[in-house]
Write a protein that holds these residues in place. Structure first.
Motif, short mmCIF file in Angstrom:
data_model
loop_
_atom_site.label_atom_id
_atom_site.label_comp_id
_atom_site.label_asym_id
_atom_site.label_seq_id
_atom_site.Cartn_x
_atom_site.Cartn_y
_atom_site.Cartn_z
N HIS A 123 0.82 -1.23 0.00
CA HIS A 123 0.00 0.00 0.00
C HIS A 123 0.86 1.29 0.00
O HIS A 123 0.71 2.16 -0.86
CB HIS A 123 -0.91 -0.04 1.23
CG HIS A 123 -1.96 1.00 1.26
ND1 HIS A 123 -3.28 0.75 0.94
CD2 HIS A 123 -1.92 2.32 1.58
CE1 HIS A 123 -3.99 1.85 1.07
NE2 HIS A 123 -3.20 2.83 1.47
N HIS A 162 1.73 4.34 -2.74
CA HIS A 162 1.59 5.80 -2.51
C HIS A 162 2.92 6.50 -2.84
O HIS A 162 2.95 7.54 -3.49
CB HIS A 162 1.27 6.08 -1.04
CG HIS A 162 -0.20 6.00 -0.70
ND1 HIS A 162 -1.18 6.57 -1.48
CD2 HIS A 162 -0.86 5.45 0.37
CE1 HIS A 162 -2.38 6.36 -0.92
NE2 HIS A 162 -2.21 5.68 0.20
N ASP A 210 -1.11 8.29 5.82
CA ASP A 210 -2.54 8.10 5.56
C ASP A 210 -3.22 7.54 6.80
O ASP A 210 -2.62 7.54 7.88
CB ASP A 210 -2.77 7.24 4.31
CG ASP A 210 -2.35 5.78 4.49
OD1 ASP A 210 -1.87 5.42 5.58
OD2 ASP A 210 -2.52 5.01 3.54
N ASP A 265 -6.29 7.17 -1.46
CA ASP A 265 -6.28 5.81 -2.01
C ASP A 265 -6.77 5.75 -3.45
O ASP A 265 -6.46 4.81 -4.18
CB ASP A 265 -7.11 4.88 -1.12
CG ASP A 265 -6.36 4.53 0.16
OD1 ASP A 265 -5.21 5.01 0.32
OD2 ASP A 265 -6.91 3.81 1.01
FE LIG Z 1 -3.68 4.93 1.74
#
Ligand SMILES: [Fe+2]
Length: 568
Positions: free
Chosen positions: A143, A147, A166, A332
């Motif tokens: 994840h 990013h 995040d 996201d």
């Molecule tokens: Fe995220």
């Protein structure tokens, strides 16, 4: 190498990149008309392939991301995504065990294992096979790596520091990375427990707003509080930053309960203020420390926290950075591009390329648009125009607002002059009407401007000659202009401008026409949607929004569309 990136969590979407070039990128919400839609992005995948006239067999690699337990579980049982979606957007009555549901979400988000990575690959393969992807190689990005890749490879920096922050993704809420010699090296991680993004999400929930959607409203509301000194800010002690580590005083669930106690005795705007200052103070410290420790002053960042433009301004001005870049689709929703860039770098090695525009969505040809307009000929009339920019500017100069629909849809949360509602930058009366009758938004949400990049320094006191094309940053209006431009700024005089270069010639023409009459190329630019709905995608979405809002004028591609009968 053609890589299809997909993201199937919150604000799902798909993208196709070739080397380090984004060819097309779309989010599911624009196609299903469910804001920030969640789940396997079937429509976006099909739209991306169709836009580039590709077949599934043309795709070399499919890159996806997310191996946390909650995502794997939802992939297996898609109704869970839908349940969560309805709960999060408050489309169902308040459940009896509301808090337990939320706490279960926090608990589930912690878990990821290498077993889940293999399982993710199997799940994706099955879903892709149904769409005709027979032998696609599946790459699973982590994840925060996705990013980070989204920011690094669109920043144009050869060497940089990249910070991701995040709520939570794959068990983490943040990372600090160095990009050098073609390699991304992670030098620090922040655990889910210590998430400052989740803290802000919790504040949003406790103030009665929708998590993962309304965090910007909390930021805007904070400006309505009187200043609270640090020693009286009860939330500051919730976090501690030392070196490259950020630690939370309480675990996620305990923190929620503690926040509720403080909110009980604090008016909402002051609570919002304390939360915003807490975020700014600790995130800034983390950026400062990272810059000091690595000595790298080219800094890029992404992750949901990067959508907080007031925080971004504090980082820009006070962290010690020299050059900055925020990935425009920072949350996201940008993970499809991020996962694809991550795969591209690992599989064939790419170099960062500076992003010069955000128009990666789909578009519609003129004959299709005209056939849509004809379908509604009982309610609208239209004519072909030679200069859409000039016609639109003349309407705006006549103190009207207009709908503006042209070219490829923007990728990301901001309308950048292809799916926009435009209005005079100085008219409080038009602004009020837009807020109450057209957009139907919360009263304290400010509007934003588009400004010609060459006029930015006339308008903003802290413009640093690095034009922000993507509305990712706050700037302060010059003192003498705060009153004039109050419709495009927040109550403290801060604004989130798009600074337009040559990336959108017809939109530039519009701003240049305004400049000839008023001296400054500036216009109020808000996204073309009703509050709570996704930005319009198709001509039909746009025309129907015209009816719903009784809007008189729309420039759609090279047509001027007028509503028959009464309108605004
Ligand atoms: Fe995220």
């Amino acid at each position: 190498m053609l890589i299809l990136g997909i993201w199937d969590g919150h604000d799902a979407g798909a993208a196709i990149i070739e080397n380090n070039e984004i060819k097309v990128a779309v989010n599911e919400e624009r196609l299903t008309r469910r804001k920030l839609d969640i789940g396997f992005p079937v429509n976006s995948i099909k739209a991306c392939l169709e836009y580039l006239k590709l077949k599934p067999s043309d795709i070399d690699v499919v890159a996806c991301c997310g191996t946390q337990f909650s995502r794997v579980l939802a992939r297996q049982f898609p109704f869970l995504d839908n349940e969560f979606y309805k709960f999060r957007r408050r489309l169902i009555p308040k459940p009896r065990f509301e808090k337990s549901r939320r706490f279960l979400k926090y608990w589930l988000a912690k878990h990821k294992t290498s077993f889940l990575k293999k399982f993710t690959q199997r799940q994706m393969k099955r879903k892709l096979e149904k769409l005709g992807f027979k032998d696609a190689k599946i790459y699973v990005a982590e994840h925060h790596a996705a990013h980070a890749a989204s920011a690094i490879f669109t920043s144009g920096f050869d060497k940089c520091l990249c910070i991701t922050l995040d709520g939570v993704g794959d068990g983490l809420s943040g990372t600090i990375n160095i990009y050098e010699n073609g390699e991304v090296k992670r030098i620090a991680e922040i655990k889910e427990r210590d998430s400052i993004g989740l803290f802000f999400e919790q504040v949003t929930t406790i103030l009665g707003f929708r998590e993962l959607e309304d965090e910007g409203k909390i930021m805007a509301m904070a400006d309505y509080s009187f200043p609270i000194p640090d020693e009286k800010n009860l939330l500051l002690s919730f976090f501690e930053v030392e070196g490259l580590s950020m630690k939370a005083k309480h675990g996620t669930i305990k923190r929620f309960l503690e926040l509720e106690k403080i909110r009980w005795r604090t008016p909402m705007e002051r609570f919002a203020y304390m939360a915003q200052k807490t975020l700014e103070k600790h995130a800034l410290q983390l950026f400062k420390n990272a810059i000091e420790e690595t000595g790298i002053k080219n800094v890029c960042w992404a992750g949901g926290v990067a959508s907080n433009i007031k925080l971004n301004r504090v980082i820009r001005l006070h962290s010690g950075l020299k050059n900055w870049f925020v990935f425009p689709h920072m949350g996201d929703g940008g993970l499809a591009v991020g996962a694809a860039l991550c795969a591209a770098n690992e599989l064939c090695g790419i170099t960062p390329k500076k992003l010069d525009n955000g128009y990666f969505g789909i578009d519609f040809d003129e004959s299709y648009i005209e056939s849509c307009l004809k379908n509604y000929s009982d309610k609208i009339e239209y004519e072909r125009i030679d200069s859409p920019g000039k016609t639109a500017a003349e309407l705006i100069l006549g103190n009207n607002y207009i709908f503006w629909f042209r070219g490829r849809m923007e990728y990301g949360p901001r309308a950048l002059g292809n799916r926009s509602i435009l209005a005079p930058a100085c008219s409080c009366e038009v602004k009020e009407m837009l807020n109450l009758n057209v957009k139907r938004r919360t009263w304290f949400q400010p509007f934003c401007p588009s400004v010609l990049e060459e006029d930015a320094e006339k308008v903003f006191e802290d413009y640093d000659n690095a034009p922000d094309r993507f509305m990712t940053m706050a700037y302060m209006l010059k003192n003498e202009l705060k009153k004039t431009y109050s419709p495009i700024a927040n109550v403290d005089g801060s604004a989130r401008p798009q600074m337009l270069g040559n990336e959108n010639p017809e939109y530039r023409k519009l701003l240049e026409t305004l400049k000839r009459e008023t001296g400054v190329g500036i216009v109020l630019n808000t996204s073309f949607n009703l509050h709570g709905e996704p930005i319009v995608c198709s001509p039909r979405d746009a025309i129907e929004t015209m009816f719903k809002t009784k809007t008189k004028h729309m420039v759609m591609e090279n047509f001027l569309v007028r509503l028959k009968g009464e309108g605004r």
